[in-house]
Write a protein that holds these residues in place. Structure first.
Motif, PDB file in Angstrom:
ATOM      1  N   ILE A  88       0.837  -1.203   0.000  1.00 61.58           N
ATOM      2  CA  ILE A  88       0.000   0.000   0.000  1.00 61.58           C
ATOM      3  C   ILE A  88       0.871   1.250   0.000  1.00 61.58           C
ATOM      4  N   LEU A  89       1.888   1.255   0.850  1.00 64.09           N
ATOM      5  CA  LEU A  89       2.762   2.429   0.943  1.00 64.09           C
ATOM      6  C   LEU A  89       3.532   2.682  -0.344  1.00 64.09           C
ATOM      7  N   GLN A  90       3.791   1.630  -1.105  1.00 66.32           N
ATOM      8  CA  GLN A  90       4.563   1.755  -2.335  1.00 66.32           C
ATOM      9  C   GLN A  90       3.697   1.958  -3.569  1.00 66.32           C
ATOM     10  N   THR A  91       2.399   2.179  -3.382  1.00 63.89           N
ATOM     11  CA  THR A  91       1.492   2.416  -4.508  1.00 63.89           C
ATOM     12  C   THR A  91       1.138   3.893  -4.543  1.00 63.89           C
ATOM     13  N   PRO A  92       1.745   4.669  -5.446  1.00 62.51           N
ATOM     14  CA  PRO A  92       1.538   6.128  -5.449  1.00 62.51           C
ATOM     15  C   PRO A  92       0.079   6.537  -5.557  1.00 62.51           C
ATOM     16  N   ARG A  93      -0.690   5.826  -6.339  1.00 66.81           N
ATOM     17  CA  ARG A  93      -2.114   6.165  -6.507  1.00 66.81           C
ATOM     18  C   ARG A  93      -2.837   6.125  -5.168  1.00 66.81           C
ATOM     19  N   LEU A  94      -2.544   5.117  -4.352  1.00 68.12           N
ATOM     20  CA  LEU A  94      -3.208   4.989  -3.058  1.00 68.12           C
ATOM     21  C   LEU A  94      -2.711   6.018  -2.053  1.00 68.12           C
ATOM     22  N   MET A  95      -1.494   6.447  -2.203  1.00 72.62           N
ATOM     23  CA  MET A  95      -0.886   7.335  -1.208  1.00 72.62           C
ATOM     24  C   MET A  95      -1.080   8.816  -1.511  1.00 72.62           C
ATOM     25  N   ARG A  96      -1.657   9.170  -2.659  1.00 77.42           N
ATOM     26  CA  ARG A  96      -1.821  10.592  -2.981  1.00 77.42           C
ATOM     27  C   ARG A  96      -2.980  11.163  -2.171  1.00 77.42           C
ATOM     28  N   SER A  97      -2.654  11.927  -1.164  1.00 72.89           N
ATOM     29  CA  SER A  97      -3.652  12.372  -0.191  1.00 72.89           C
ATOM     30  C   SER A  97      -4.655  13.359  -0.780  1.00 72.89           C
ATOM     31  N   GLN A  98      -4.296  14.054  -1.851  1.00 74.55           N
ATOM     32  CA  GLN A  98      -5.207  15.038  -2.451  1.00 74.55           C
ATOM     33  C   GLN A  98      -6.147  14.416  -3.484  1.00 74.55           C
ATOM     34  N   ARG A  99      -6.000  13.136  -3.730  1.00 75.84           N
ATOM     35  CA  ARG A  99      -6.670  12.509  -4.870  1.00 75.84           C
ATOM     36  C   ARG A  99      -8.188  12.677  -4.850  1.00 75.84           C
ATOM     37  N   PHE A 100      -8.824  12.366  -3.737  1.00 75.69           N
ATOM     38  CA  PHE A 100     -10.285  12.371  -3.737  1.00 75.69           C
ATOM     39  C   PHE A 100     -10.862  13.776  -3.599  1.00 75.69           C
ATOM     40  N   TYR A 101     -10.145  14.678  -2.959  1.00 73.44           N
ATOM     41  CA  TYR A 101     -10.602  16.066  -3.001  1.00 73.44           C
ATOM     42  C   TYR A 101     -10.492  16.600  -4.423  1.00 73.44           C
ATOM     43  N   ASP A 102      -9.419  16.234  -5.121  1.00 73.48           N
ATOM     44  CA  ASP A 102      -9.279  16.651  -6.515  1.00 73.48           C
ATOM     45  C   ASP A 102     -10.459  16.148  -7.352  1.00 73.48           C
ATOM     46  N   PHE A 103     -10.824  14.889  -7.162  1.00 75.58           N
ATOM     47  CA  PHE A 103     -11.980  14.338  -7.878  1.00 75.58           C
ATOM     48  C   PHE A 103     -13.239  15.147  -7.566  1.00 75.58           C
ATOM     49  N   LEU A 104     -13.538  15.286  -6.286  1.00 73.24           N
ATOM     50  CA  LEU A 104     -14.794  15.918  -5.884  1.00 73.24           C
ATOM     51  C   LEU A 104     -14.861  17.369  -6.332  1.00 73.24           C
ATOM     52  N   SER A 105     -13.791  18.115  -6.127  1.00 65.87           N
ATOM     53  CA  SER A 105     -13.806  19.531  -6.501  1.00 65.87           C
ATOM     54  C   SER A 105     -13.925  19.696  -8.012  1.00 65.87           C
ATOM     55  N   ARG A 106     -13.294  18.822  -8.773  1.00 65.67           N
ATOM     56  CA  ARG A 106     -13.383  18.890 -10.231  1.00 65.67           C
ATOM     57  C   ARG A 106     -14.799  18.574 -10.702  1.00 65.67           C
ATOM     58  N   TYR A 107     -15.378  17.503 -10.168  1.00 69.70           N
ATOM     59  CA  TYR A 107     -16.726  17.125 -10.584  1.00 69.70           C
ATOM     60  C   TYR A 107     -17.732  18.218 -10.231  1.00 69.70           C
ATOM     61  N   GLU A 108     -17.597  18.776  -9.041  1.00 70.54           N
ATOM     62  CA  GLU A 108     -18.557  19.801  -8.631  1.00 70.54           C
ATOM     63  C   GLU A 108     -18.361  21.096  -9.418  1.00 70.54           C
ATOM     64  N   ALA A 109     -17.141  21.408  -9.818  1.00 68.48           N
ATOM     65  CA  ALA A 109     -16.908  22.582 -10.660  1.00 68.48           C
ATOM     66  C   ALA A 109     -17.568  22.411 -12.026  1.00 68.48           C
ATOM     67  N   ILE A 110     -17.480  21.206 -12.583  1.00 75.64           N
ATOM     68  CA  ILE A 110     -18.131  20.923 -13.868  1.00 75.64           C
ATOM     69  C   ILE A 110     -19.643  21.026 -13.721  1.00 75.64           C
ATOM     70  N   LEU A 111     -20.181  20.463 -12.645  1.00 75.17           N
ATOM     71  CA  LEU A 111     -21.631  20.512 -12.420  1.00 75.17           C
ATOM     72  C   LEU A 111     -22.113  21.936 -12.171  1.00 75.17           C
ATOM     73  N   LEU A 112     -21.320  22.726 -11.463  1.00 73.33           N
ATOM     74  CA  LEU A 112     -21.702  24.109 -11.203  1.00 73.33           C
ATOM     75  C   LEU A 112     -21.789  24.901 -12.506  1.00 73.33           C
ATOM     76  N   ARG A 113     -20.826  24.689 -13.379  1.00 71.54           N
ATOM     77  CA  ARG A 113     -20.837  25.394 -14.658  1.00 71.54           C
ATOM     78  C   ARG A 113     -22.007  24.960 -15.528  1.00 71.54           C
ATOM     79  N   ALA A 114     -22.272  23.659 -15.549  1.00 74.82           N
ATOM     80  CA  ALA A 114     -23.260  23.138 -16.485  1.00 74.82           C
ATOM     81  C   ALA A 114     -24.683  23.150 -15.952  1.00 74.82           C
TER      82      ALA A 114
END
Length: 289
Positions: free
Chosen positions: A34-60
């Protein structure tokens, strides 16, 4: 039944599941992996997802951001690190329920993972939303307000009702789709808000997201690559949700007609003459407020 499901999966996934079944959960939990898997260890990953999706929804669609405070939250396919769960819990969710066969709650107790991942998540969320709680309180809530089950949605033991339902590239993996959406609707509160990112690509390591998919019919694709994705296009996703009782909104995220050089099998062209549907790679399905 278990063997049939394993045979439906790609060999790499089947091998992992067989190993986990033989070794048991104890043998399958690997902190170092787990520690050696960069995708799992990127702490900003899910905020990045959520903020991006909500920005798209807000615009559209003039979307109002999801509220988590005092809400009961369900995530379908939350992954090994709880997906959007830490955001929901940090922002005051009463409970967070996840459906995920790969989750092991020892990720919330292993010091190396807590100090490497969850502490950094906490730091990021504190910077974004303010100091809403201490790190000790954050971890206590993750350990006491979170429940994750390894089960199919259609037979889930969760009863709800859930105020917020979220998934990230998950609906395209559900085969018993209409029954699953019906089960989800029964577990959703009357005013439930939901957000689903659906990925219609081939889920293969290929140059183009639809290479090897549209050149053959579904049975041929599944026989070669396993039944990892249900191959529903947007109309089937929307129909399944509507039949279950939802009234979904849709915002296309990205189209990929560019550089596709493969043939298109009649199965696909006859059903989807519109390239806006055929080459839609990702879409956000959301509750219509």
């Amino acid at each position: 039944m278990i063997i049939d499901r394993l045979l439906d999966l790609p060999p790499r996934v089947s091998a992992r599941k067989i190993r986990q079944r033989i070794l048991g959960t104890q043998g399958g939990f690997d902190v170092e992996n787990i520690l050696q898997t960069p995708r799992l260890m990127r702490s900003q990953r899910f905020y990045d997802f959520l903020s991006r999706y909500e920005a798209i929804l807000l615009r559209a669609d003039n979307w109002k951001s999801l509220e988590f405070d005092e809400r009961d939250v369900l995530e379908i396919g939350c992954g090994q690190m709880l997906g959007f769960g830490p955001i929901a819990i940090f922002r005051g969710a009463n409970s967070y329920s996840g459906i995920e066969p790969l989750f092991d709650d020892r990720v919330l107790h292993a010091p190396e993972i807590v100090d490497t991942y969850y502490l950094h998540v906490f730091k990021d969320l504190s910077a974004i939303y303010g100091p809403l709680l201490s790190f000790d309180e954050f971890m206590m809530r993750l350990r006491t307000r979170v429940t994750v089950n390894s089960e199919y949605l259609v037979e889930s033991s969760f009863t709800g009702p859930f105020d917020v339902v979220i998934s990230n590239s998950c609906l395209e993996h559900i085969f018993d789709f209409e029954a699953s959406m019906s089960a989800l609707h029964k577990r959703s509160a009357p005013n439930c808000r939901y957000l689903h990112l659906v990925d219609f690509a081939n889920h293969l390591l290929s140059k183009h997201p639809f290479d090897g998919l549209y050149s053959v019919d579904p049975d041929t694709f599944w026989s070669k690559h396993g039944r990892n994705i249900n191959l529903h296009r947007l109309p089937e996703i929307i129909q399944g949700l509507e039949n279950a009782g939802f009234k979904p909104g849709v915002v296309p995220y990205s189209h990929f007609p560019e550089a596709y050089s493969g043939s298109i099998h009649p199965y696909w062209r006859e059903r989807y003459p519109d390239d806006q549907i055929l080459f839609l790679k990702t879409a956000i399905i959301h509750s219509a407020d």
